[in-house]
Write an enzyme that holds these catalytic residues in place. Structure first.
Site, PDB file in Angstrom:
ATOM      1  N   GLN A  72       0.819  -1.217   0.000  1.00  0.00           N
ATOM      2  CA  GLN A  72       0.000   0.000   0.000  1.00  0.00           C
ATOM      3  C   GLN A  72       0.853   1.267   0.000  1.00  0.00           C
ATOM      4  OE1 GLN A  72      -3.317   0.498  -0.205  1.00  0.00           O
ATOM      5  NE2 GLN A  72      -3.808  -1.677  -0.304  1.00  0.00           N
ATOM      6  N   CYS A 112     -15.594 -11.117   4.248  1.00  0.00           N
ATOM      7  CA  CYS A 112     -16.559 -12.206   4.335  1.00  0.00           C
ATOM      8  C   CYS A 112     -15.793 -13.523   4.239  1.00  0.00           C
ATOM      9  CB  CYS A 112     -17.541 -12.100   3.180  1.00  0.00           C
ATOM     10  SG  CYS A 112     -18.887 -13.257   3.310  1.00  0.00           S
TER      11      CYS A 112
HETATM   12  C1  LIG Z   1      -3.387  -5.951  -2.000  1.00  0.00           C
HETATM   13  C2  LIG Z   1      -2.449  -6.274  -0.883  1.00  0.00           C
HETATM   14  C3  LIG Z   1      -1.698  -7.471  -0.877  1.00  0.00           C
HETATM   15  C4  LIG Z   1      -1.874  -8.529  -1.933  1.00  0.00           C
HETATM   16  O1  LIG Z   1      -1.372  -8.138  -3.166  1.00  0.00           O
HETATM   17  P1  LIG Z   1      -1.869  -8.933  -4.505  1.00  0.00           P
HETATM   18  O2  LIG Z   1      -1.001  -8.385  -5.578  1.00  0.00           O
HETATM   19  O3  LIG Z   1      -3.308  -8.569  -4.678  1.00  0.00           O
HETATM   20  O4  LIG Z   1      -1.651 -10.373  -4.254  1.00  0.00           O
HETATM   21  C5  LIG Z   1      -0.814  -7.675   0.160  1.00  0.00           C
HETATM   22  N1  LIG Z   1      -0.650  -6.775   1.133  1.00  0.00           N
HETATM   23  C6  LIG Z   1      -1.335  -5.615   1.161  1.00  0.00           C
HETATM   24  C7  LIG Z   1      -1.091  -4.643   2.258  1.00  0.00           C
HETATM   25  C8  LIG Z   1      -2.267  -5.333   0.164  1.00  0.00           C
HETATM   26  O5  LIG Z   1      -2.959  -4.192   0.214  1.00  0.00           O
END
Ligand SMILES: *Cc1c(COP(=O)(O)O)cnc(C)c1O
Length: 399
Positions: free
Chosen positions: A184, A330
């Protein structure tokens, strides 16, 4: 003006982002024109290889890392699995204990739970009411059996940014590896793996306007880590499988764009976010902003509204063309309240009434106006039909 037939007002950038046209354009030639396998020896494959290596340079530059410390994966979840399983298994003879936090993404938490079934032990550190891990707690949790600390750079639900450099220092002072899930944070928090004491870092392309199913793991040179995906010798023998060349090229272009002007991006998004937060807290009683007041991602506005269910809010917003999400996940048919919100001390009731709005480059000032017009009315309707709502929290009907 906006209803479901028109362009939705998209406020779920923490779930995924749209792909910017220039990123798609950068990828396009690698689907058809330059389709060679980067491992092939003929000249024709050189363009594919150059595409992959150019992207590797871009990711390294964005993190303050060397090119040979970047390994491409099929997303953030794979990078998290690789970092944690790989480091735990490779260092098993030194110890079997991992320290993480209670508010990690499930790609980290479920990986740690799987390792517990394999005989490892895991400490899940608590967070304060704002979702912050205390670096002092990290130091206290480390034992002579600890080999890895994993704490995310910024939280996906409430946006809280962790004191990553302090945590990295504590881990290194104890001779323990430090992994951070920065999925993020890329594009919003300037990252420097040296300054922050990071040994392993996960990122994901589709959270910063790149393609889905692309990601990378930064592995500090010399770090002991097992492979996760076995097979051919791609990625210098560390991650098997023919490279997703167009995806990797897109990830590289995306990280260049996302990190070119983090300050300017943050200023623009924060101005919209602050107006949204002020407007919502000013018009809806018994509402609270979740997460840290200042140490938070600029695009995150996470709320709890008492006396209502987050899922009901989503349905009403969706009917008006607004894409948002709740803090609940969910799982197996039952609606579990968010582990993140519960860890910050919210009651089950408060955690159930959560709404996450995450802004990004798809949003305009008009989107903020529109949500400020729709949301108080939606909460008002739900509270009027809820027997739990006390008189002071009712919102009068407007026509
Ligand atoms: C979206 C997310 C993931 C997973 O990433 P993907 O590419 O969707 O597998 C892992 N950690 C955080 C903090 C995320 O927001």
């Amino acid at each position: 003006m906006n209803d479901q037939d028109q362009r939705p007002v998209y406020m779920d950038h923490a779930a995924t982002t749209f792909m910017k046209p220039e990123i798609l354009a950068a990828m396009a030639p690698y689907f058809s024109r330059y389709f060679g396998n980067p491992s092939s020896l003929y000249r024709f494959a050189r363009e594919s290889r150059k595409g992959v290596e150019g992207a590797r340079e871009a990711v390294g530059a964005a993190l303050g890392a060397s090119t040979d410390e970047i390994f491409f994966t099929a997303g953030g979840s794979e990078a998290d699995n690789w970092a944690i399983k790989g480091a735990a298994l490779a260092n098993r003879e030194r110890g079997d204990h991992i320290v993480t936090s209670a508010i990690e993404h499930h790609a980290v938490l479920h990986t740690c739970e799987w390792l517990e079934k394999q005989g490892f032990s895991v400490t899940y550190l608590p967070v304060d009411e704002f979702g912050r891990v205390d670096p002092g707690d990290v130091g206290e949790a480390i034992t002579d059996r600890t080999t890895l600390v994993s704490v995310m750079t910024a939280n996906n639900e409430i946006g809280t940014i962790q004191p990553v450099a302090e945590i990295g220092k504590v881990a290194h002072d104890h001779g323990v590896l430090f992994h951070t899930d920065a999925v993020q944070a890329v594009g919003a928090v300037p990252i420097d793996v040296e300054r922050m004491g990071i040994d392993l870092l996960s990122l994901s392309g589709h959270k910063f306007y790149g393609p889905k199913g692309t990601g990378a793991l930064y592995i500090r040179r010399g770090t002991r880590i097992e492979n996760l995906i076995h097979g051919g010798g791609q990625e210098r023998g560390r991650r098997a499988g023919t490279e997703n060349v167009p995806g990797i090229v897109g990830l590289g272009r995306a990280i260049e764009l996302a990190t070119a002007d983090i300050e300017g991006h943050n200023r623009r998004i924060a101005a919209m976010r602050d107006r949204l937060v002020r407007g919502i807290l000013g018009s809806i009683p018994d509402a609270r902003l979740n997460g840290h007041p200042t140490e938070r991602l600029v695009n995150n506005a996470s709320f709890s509204f008492r006396y209502v269910e987050g899922e009901s809010i989503l349905l009403l917003l969706d009917a008006r063309g607004i894409c948002a999400s709740t803090g609940s996940a969910c799982s197996s048919g039952s609606l579990e309240p968010s582990h993140v919100l519960l860890a910050t001390g919210l009651s089950h009731e408060e955690a159930h009434g959560s709404l996450r709005l995450t802004l990004g480059d798809a949003n305009t000032a008009e989107d903020i106006d529109y949500v400020l017009e729709i949301l108080p009315d939606a909460i008002g309707r739900l509270r009027r039909i809820s027997p739990l709502t006390p008189a002071h929290a009712r919102i009068p009907e407007v026509d």
